[in-house]
Write an enzyme that holds these catalytic residues in place. Structure first.
Site, PDB file in Angstrom:
ATOM      1  N   ASP A   2       4.825 -36.642  -1.492  1.00 16.78           N
ATOM      2  CA  ASP A   2       4.794 -37.270  -0.169  1.00 16.78           C
ATOM      3  C   ASP A   2       4.035 -36.308   0.729  1.00 16.78           C
ATOM      4  O   ASP A   2       4.597 -35.359   1.273  1.00 16.78           O
ATOM      5  CB  ASP A   2       6.217 -37.490   0.341  1.00 16.78           C
ATOM      6  CG  ASP A   2       6.247 -38.204   1.683  1.00 16.78           C
ATOM      7  OD1 ASP A   2       5.185 -38.657   2.146  1.00 16.78           O
ATOM      8  OD2 ASP A   2       7.334 -38.285   2.290  1.00 16.78           O
ATOM      9  N   CYS A  45       6.405 -32.210  -0.926  1.00 22.35           N
ATOM     10  CA  CYS A  45       6.268 -32.818   0.401  1.00 22.35           C
ATOM     11  C   CYS A  45       5.610 -31.832   1.352  1.00 22.35           C
ATOM     12  O   CYS A  45       5.980 -30.654   1.399  1.00 22.35           O
ATOM     13  CB  CYS A  45       7.650 -33.224   0.943  1.00 22.35           C
ATOM     14  SG  CYS A  45       7.575 -34.097   2.529  1.00 22.35           S
ATOM     15  N   SER A  79       9.656 -38.219   7.849  1.00 22.48           N
ATOM     16  CA  SER A  79      10.644 -38.207   6.772  1.00 22.48           C
ATOM     17  C   SER A  79      12.053 -38.083   7.341  1.00 22.48           C
ATOM     18  O   SER A  79      12.322 -37.224   8.188  1.00 22.48           O
ATOM     19  CB  SER A  79      10.381 -37.030   5.829  1.00 22.48           C
ATOM     20  OG  SER A  79       9.126 -37.153   5.195  1.00 22.48           O
ATOM     21  N   TRP A 133       0.535 -35.438   3.492  1.00 25.70           N
ATOM     22  CA  TRP A 133      -0.278 -35.955   4.593  1.00 25.70           C
ATOM     23  C   TRP A 133      -1.434 -35.006   4.855  1.00 25.70           C
ATOM     24  O   TRP A 133      -1.386 -33.827   4.515  1.00 25.70           O
ATOM     25  CB  TRP A 133       0.568 -36.130   5.857  1.00 25.70           C
ATOM     26  CG  TRP A 133       1.311 -34.900   6.279  1.00 25.70           C
ATOM     27  CD1 TRP A 133       0.838 -33.847   7.029  1.00 25.70           C
ATOM     28  CD2 TRP A 133       2.678 -34.572   5.972  1.00 25.70           C
ATOM     29  NE1 TRP A 133       1.815 -32.898   7.204  1.00 25.70           N
ATOM     30  CE2 TRP A 133       2.959 -33.321   6.577  1.00 25.70           C
ATOM     31  CE3 TRP A 133       3.686 -35.221   5.259  1.00 25.70           C
ATOM     32  CZ2 TRP A 133       4.207 -32.701   6.487  1.00 25.70           C
ATOM     33  CZ3 TRP A 133       4.922 -34.609   5.169  1.00 25.70           C
ATOM     34  CH2 TRP A 133       5.177 -33.368   5.763  1.00 25.70           C
TER      35      TRP A 133
END
Length: 916
Positions: free
Chosen positions: A913, A867, A684, A915
Site C-alpha cells: 500500500d 506501506c 490508512s 503512494w
C-alpha cells in the site's frame, strides 16, 4: 470555433449548396457588390454610436484591463450590446479573437475556417459582416442566434492585418439578400472539397448544386464523431484525454471530437454501430476503476456478458492505459476494458497503449498519440459502412508503417500550429463583478514570476485549445445545493447501504493528539472520528481500510482568487452542457445552483500542479502577447524544460499563474471546465473495531514544504484539518457531537488486510506514517491471540519501523512497544535515520536480518506487507527482499527471487500500500 460559423473572403461567391469541407456549393449572390443599403446601414450605426464611442475612447486611454471590464459590463447588461460596441481596435480585443490560420502554400491568412457547413445553422434572416476602416470587408456572416453565442470568443483577430495594419473593425448589420438560397438550390456546380467530389448542377445559373464531401474541414471525411472517454483518479488520464480530443478537433486534423468522463455517458449510448471510441483510463491502488468511470465500467462488463458478441458490433475502439508498475494491479483496469470491449464484439482499430509512470508517462503518451491519427482516420472512414451493416466481418484498412510514420511527422508539424477551438459555452452572460467594497483579499503566498522571453512564432508543439464543454448561467439568489457534501443522518439520503464518496458522513472529530516533537519541522496528528451514530453497516471499517476525507480550500486563497477574477463570491450560477456535449448533468462535482464561494471552496483544485490543458486555456485568455507566449511555451512540447522547472518544480497555484500574467482574464465557464476537481484524500485507518468500535483514526502528516524559489506550499486537506481542529480546541469543541465535522467515507481494502489465521508468519514494513495501518493490524492480532485455543501456537510477526529519531517522530511508540511487550509481535525492529553517524533505513535493517527474513518469507502461508513511500522506500525494500531470497534460499537466484515475490503478489500474500 465551436459554434457553426464561416469566414469567407470577398472574392468568393456565397455558398449555394452545402458543399464539402474543402469546397462550397453553387454560386449565389456576389457580396463584392456593395449596395447602398449596406453603406446606409453602416452610416446610421456610426452616427448612433458617437456618444458610446466617445466614452469608450476615454476608457481606451487607460490600461487594457479597463477596456475589457467596460466591454464585459456592457454585455452583462444586454448581450446584444455587442452590436453597438463597434469602435474597438483589434489589438485591444485579443482575448475575444480567433487565431487565423496561415495557408502553408501562400503564406497568407486562410479565412475559410468552418465547423459545420454554412447551411446547417440558418436561424434567422438577419446577418452581420465585418468591415475595417481601410475598406476591407471580409463578409463574416452570423445569424443573430449564433452571434449571441459567439459574444466573447469568436472575433476574428488579424483578419485585416495584412492589408489594413491596425485598422479598427466595424460591425455592420445587413439584410440577407433574398436571392441567396442557402439550401443549395440556387447555384451551379460546386467546387470539390479536398478528397471529395464535385457537386451536381448543370451550369453557372443552373439548379441543385450538391457540393463536395471533402475531408479538410472541421469534421472528418465521413462525418463520424470520435468520442474520447476517460477514467481518472488523480487527473492524469483526464488531462491526456482532453488534450488528445482537442488535438483531434483542431482545424486541419480532420475529426469531429467529443470528450467526457465515462460516468457522464451511458454505455448503450456509446456502443452503437459506427461509433469510434478512444478510452484513456488508469488503474488505482488494488486495481479498482477510477471513481469517475466505475459505474460505466460495471455496466460495460454487465452488458458485455449479457449480450456477448452483439452489443459492440460495429464499434471500433482503442485503449490507452496509465499505471505505475510499483502497484500490484498494474494495468488491471485498462486490460479489463480491452477484454470487455472484445467480449462485447467491438473491434480495436489501434493497439492498446500502456504508459508506466515510472518510465515517463507523458512521453509515452505523446508517442502513442502521434501514431494514433492514421489508424483513427481509417476507422472513421470505415465507420459509415459499419453503421449501415454492423455485422461486416472486415476490419478497417490497415495503415502501413510508412503511412503511420508520415502521419506522425505530419502530426508533429500540425501540433506546432496555433489552433483555437471554442464553443458557445463562453458567452451567455458575462461574469458578475465583485462588489467594490469587498475589501482587500487576505494575504497568500505568491511565487516569483520568471517570464520567458520567447516569441509565439518560435514555439513548437503547442497543443490545440480544448473546447469549453459547459456554459454558465448567472441566476438570482436561489435555493443552492448544500456544501460541504455529506449528511449527519444515520444512513445515506439515497437509502444506500453505506456512505460513499458521493454521499459521505459528516463525522465529528472525537480526539486529536500531536505525535511528534513540537520543536520538529514535522507535524503528525493522530485524529479520531466518531461514527457511532451511523447505522449498522453504513460506516463499518476493518484494519487495512482507508478513510476518505473531502477537503476544503483555504478561505484566504478562495477570497484572493475571486478578487483576482473579479467575481462576487456570493453570486449564484448554474451549469449546462454546451451543444452536443452530453445529456447527464455537467461537471457532477459542481452541484448547482452554487455560489462562486462554494465552487472555489469545495469543488475545484486551486493548488494542484497546473496541467498543460489549463495553461493552454489561460494562454488564450491573455491579451498581452508576451504573457500569452509564455503560457504557450509552458504547455508546448518544446517547453518541457520550462514546464519541469517552473511548474513541476515550483508548483504554482492558480492564483500564482494569474498574478504572474496580469492580462489573463479567463471566463468562469472555461475555468470550471479546465480546473481539476478537488479530490478526496485517502488515509490508512490506524484502528481496529475490536479496540475502538465506531471510532476510526488516522495519522495526518501536515504537509508543508518549500519550493526552489523559497515559497512555502501547503497541502489542502491536512492543513485545513489542522486549522479547524486548532480552532475547535480553542473553543473546547473537540469531542462534541456538534463540533468540527469532516465529510468522510470508508474505502474498503483489497488484499491489504491482516491474515485471518494468526499462525501465519507475517512481516510488516512501515516507516513514517506507513506504520499507521499496522497499528490496526496488531490490534486485530491481539484480539485473535486472545481467542486462540489453548496449546495453539501463533506464527512469528515482525514489524520494521523507521523514523528520524526516537525522541522526534517515533509514531505510536507506546502502542508499538506494548505490542512487543505482550507478545502480539515477535520483533519490533526500528531504524533511526538521524541519530547515528550514518543514515539507517528499514531496508538496511532487512539486510541485517536477511537470513531470518528469507526463512519467514518462504514459510508456508507467509504474508509480507509494505506501506509508505512508493518512489524510493518500496523499491529499496523490494530489492532487499530479492537479495535476501537470492542469497539465503538454496537454488534461488535474483530472477527466481523476483518470480517468487511475484507469485506471492498474485496470491495476495505480498501486498504493498504505497503512494508517490
Amino acid at each position: 470555433v465551436g459554434c457553426a460559423w464561416r469566414l469567407r473572403q470577398m472574392g468568393n461567391n456565397a455558398s449555394g449548396g452545402g458543399g464539402g469541407s474543402g469546397g462550397g456549393g453553387g454560386s449565389g449572390k456576389d457580396f463584392n457588390k456593395k449596395d447602398s443599403s449596406n453603406k446606409d446601414a453602416a452610416h446610421k450605426v456610426r452616427l448612433a454610436d458617437e456618444k458610446r464611442r466617445a466614452a469608450l475612447a476615454a476608457e481606451r486611454k487607460k490600461d487594457i484591463q479597463s477596456v475589457k471590464r467596460y466591454w464585459k459590463s456592457e454585455v452583462a447588461k444586454d448581450p446584444m450590446a455587442i452590436l453597438q460596441l463597434t469602435d474597438i481596435p483589434l489589438k485591444d480585443m485579443r482575448e475575444y479573437c480567433e487565431k487565423v490560420f496561415t495557408d502553408e502554400k501562400t503564406g497568407k491568412h486562410d479565412l475559410n475556417i468552418l465547423r459545420q457547413t454554412f447551411s446547417e445553422r440558418v436561424d434567422t434572416g438577419k446577418w452581420f459582416s465585418w468591415k475595417c476602416d481601410a475598406g476591407c470587408v471580409e463578409a463574416v456572416h452570423h445569424s443573430e442566434v449564433e452571434l449571441r453565442q459567439c459574444i466573447e470568443m469568436h472575433f476574428p483577430r488579424d483578419v485585416c492585418r495584412d492589408t489594413c495594419g491596425d485598422a479598427n473593425v466595424w460591425l455592420i448589420p445587413m439584410a440577407l439578400p433574398t436571392d441567396v438560397n442557402l439550401s443549395g438550390n440556387a447555384g451551379g456546380k460546386g467546387e470539390a472539397g479536398s478528397g471529395g467530389s464535385d457537386g451536381g448542377g448543370s451550369d453557372s445559373s443552373g439548379s441543385d448544386g450538391g457540393g463536395g464531401t471533402g475531408s479538410n474541414g472541421a469534421g472528418s471525411s465521413s462525418g463520424t464523431e470520435v468520442h474520447f472517454l476517460y477514467g481518472s483518479q488523480t487527473g492524469n488520464a483526464t488531462e491526456i484525454c482532453k488534450a488528445m480530443a482537442a488535438e483531434a478537433a483542431a482545424v486541419g486534423r480532420g475529426f469531429t471530437a467529443r470528450c467526457n468522463a465515462m460516468n457522464e455517458v451511458a454505455v448503450t449510448d456509446v456502443l452503437t454501430p459506427g461509433a469510434v471510441l478512444v478510452f484513456v483510463v488508469s488503474s488505482t491502488g488494488d486495481g479498482d476503476a477510477p471513481d469517475n468511470c466505475d459505474a460505466f465500467f460495471t455496466r460495460l462488463k454487465r452488458v458485455a456478458k449479457k449480450e456477448a458478441g452483439t452489443i459492440g458490433l460495429g464499434v471500433q475502439y482503442s485503449v490507452l492505459g496509465l499505471g505505475d508498475q510499483n502497484y500490484s494491479a498494474f494495468m488491471g483496469i485498462p486490460r479489463s476494458f480491452t477484454m470487455a470491449m472484445e467480449k462485447a464484439g467491438a473491434t480495436a482499430f489501434y493497439p492498446r497503449g500502456e504508459a508506466d509512470d515510472t518510465l515517463g508517462l507523458y512521453e509515452y503518451c505523446e508517442t502513442w498519440q502521434d501514431g494514433l491519427w492514421a489508424p483513427l482516420k481509417s476507422a472513421t472512414e470505415f465507420a459509415p459502412a459499419l453503421k449501415a451493416n454492423p455485422e461486416l466481418g472486415a476490419k478497417p484498412p490497415k495503415v502501413s508503417a510508412a503511412a503511420a510514420a508520415a502521419a506522425a511527422e505530419k502530426s508533429a508539424e500540425a501540433s506546432s500550429t496555433m489552433t483555437t477551438a471554442t464553443d458557445d459555452a463562453a458567452a451567455v452572460v458575462a461574469s458578475p463583478k465583485a462588489p467594490a467594497a469587498a475589501g482587500a483579499a487576505p494575504a497568500v503566498p505568491v511565487a516569483v514570476s520568471v517570464m520567458a522571453n520567447v516569441a509565439e512564432s518560435d514555439l513548437t508543439g503547442v497543443p490545440a485549445l480544448p473546447a469549453c464543454r459547459v456554459a454558465v448561467t448567472w441566476s438570482p439568489e436561489s435555493a443552492a445545493a448544500v456544501y460541504p457534501l455529506g449528511g449527519c443522518g444515520a444512513s445515506p439520503p439515497s437509502g444506500a447501504a453505506a456512505f460513499t464518496p458521493e454521499e459521505p458522513y459528516l463525522a465529528p472529530v472525537a480526539a486529536c493528539e500531536l505525535m511528534t516533537d513540537p520543536a520538529s519541522d514535522r507535524r503528525v496528528l493522530h485524529v479520531e472520528f466518531d461514527l457511532t451514530d451511523a447505522a449498522p453497516g453504513a460506516a463499518t471499517f476493518e484494519p487495512g481500510d482507508s478513510l476518505g476525507v473531502w477537503p476544503v480550500n483555504d478561505p484566504a486563497l478562495v477570497h484572493a482568487v475571486a478578487a483576482r477574477l473579479g467575481l462576487d463570491l456570493d453570486a449564484f450560477f448554474t451549469l449546462r452542457w454546451a451543444e452536443g456535449q452530453g445529456a447527464a448533468p455537467p461537471l457532477p462535482h459542481v452541484r448547482c445552483p452554487a455560489t462562486v464561494r462554494a465552487a472555489l471552496s469545495h469543488t475545484l483544485d486551486l493548488t494542484g500542479q497546473p496541467r498543460k490543458s489549463l495553461l493552454r486555456v489561460l494562454a488564450e485568455a491573455c491579451s498581452e502577447p508576451a504573457e500569452r507566449a509564455d503560457l504557450l511555451l509552458l504547455c508546448s512540447r518544446g517547453g518541457k524544460e520550462a514546464y519541469a522547472a517552473r511548474i513541476a518544480g515550483e508548483a504554482p497555484t492558480l492564483l500564482d499563474l494569474l498574478d504572474q500574467h496580469p492580462s489573463c482574464t479567463p471566463g468562469w465557464a472555461e475555468l470550471l471546465d479546465a480546473l481539476q476537481p478537488l479530490q478526496p484524500r485517502l488515509y490508512s485507518i490506524t484502528t481496529a473495531p475490536e479496540a475502538h468500535p465506531g471510532r476510526p483514526a488516522v495519522a495526518f502528516s501536515v504537509v508543508k514544504y518549500a519550493v526552489t524559489s523559497g515559497v512555502e506550499r501547503a497541502g489542502v486537506a491536512t492543513n485545513w484539518i489542522d486549522r479547524e481542529i486548532a480552532a475547535a480546541a480553542a473553543k473546547g469543541r473537540i469531542g462534541a457531537k456538534n463540533g468540527f465535522k469532516v465529510p468522510v467515507y470508508i474505502k474498503r481494502a483489497g488484499p491489504f488486510k491482516p491474515p485471518e489465521d494468526p499462525a501465519a508468519p507475517v512481516i510488516m514494513i512501515g516507516p513514517g506514517t506507513g506504520v499507521a495501518p499496522f497499528r490496526g493490524f496488531l490490534e486485530r492480532r491481539r484480539a485473535q491471540l486472545q481467542l486462540m485455543d489453548v496449546g495453539a501456537t501463533a506464527g512469528p510477526a515482525w514489524l520494521f519501523f523507521g523514523c528520524r529519531g526516537a525522541d522526534e517522530d517515533f509514531l505510536y511508540r507506546q502502542d508499538l512497544e506494548g505490542f512487543a511487550a505482550d507478545g502480539t509481535i515477535s520483533e519490533l525492529i526500528t531504524a533511526f535515520s538521524r541519530t547515528g553517524p550514518e543514515k539507517v533505513y528499514v531496508q538496511h535493517k532487512l539486510a541485517e536480518r536477511a537470513k531470518e527474513v528469507a526463512a519467514m518469507v518462504t514459510a508456508a502461508g507467509a504474508h509480507v506487507f509494505v506501506c509508505g513511500d512508493g518512489v524510493g522506500m518500496a523499491r529499496d525494500v523490494h530489492a532487499a527482499l530479492v537479495e535476501a531470497l537470492a542469497t539465503h534460499v538454496t537454488g534461488m537466484d535474483a530472477t527466481g527471487a523476483a518470480a517468487a515475490l511475484a507469485a506471492m503478489t498474485k496470491e495476495g500474500r505480498y501486498v504493498r500500500d504505497i503512494w508517490s
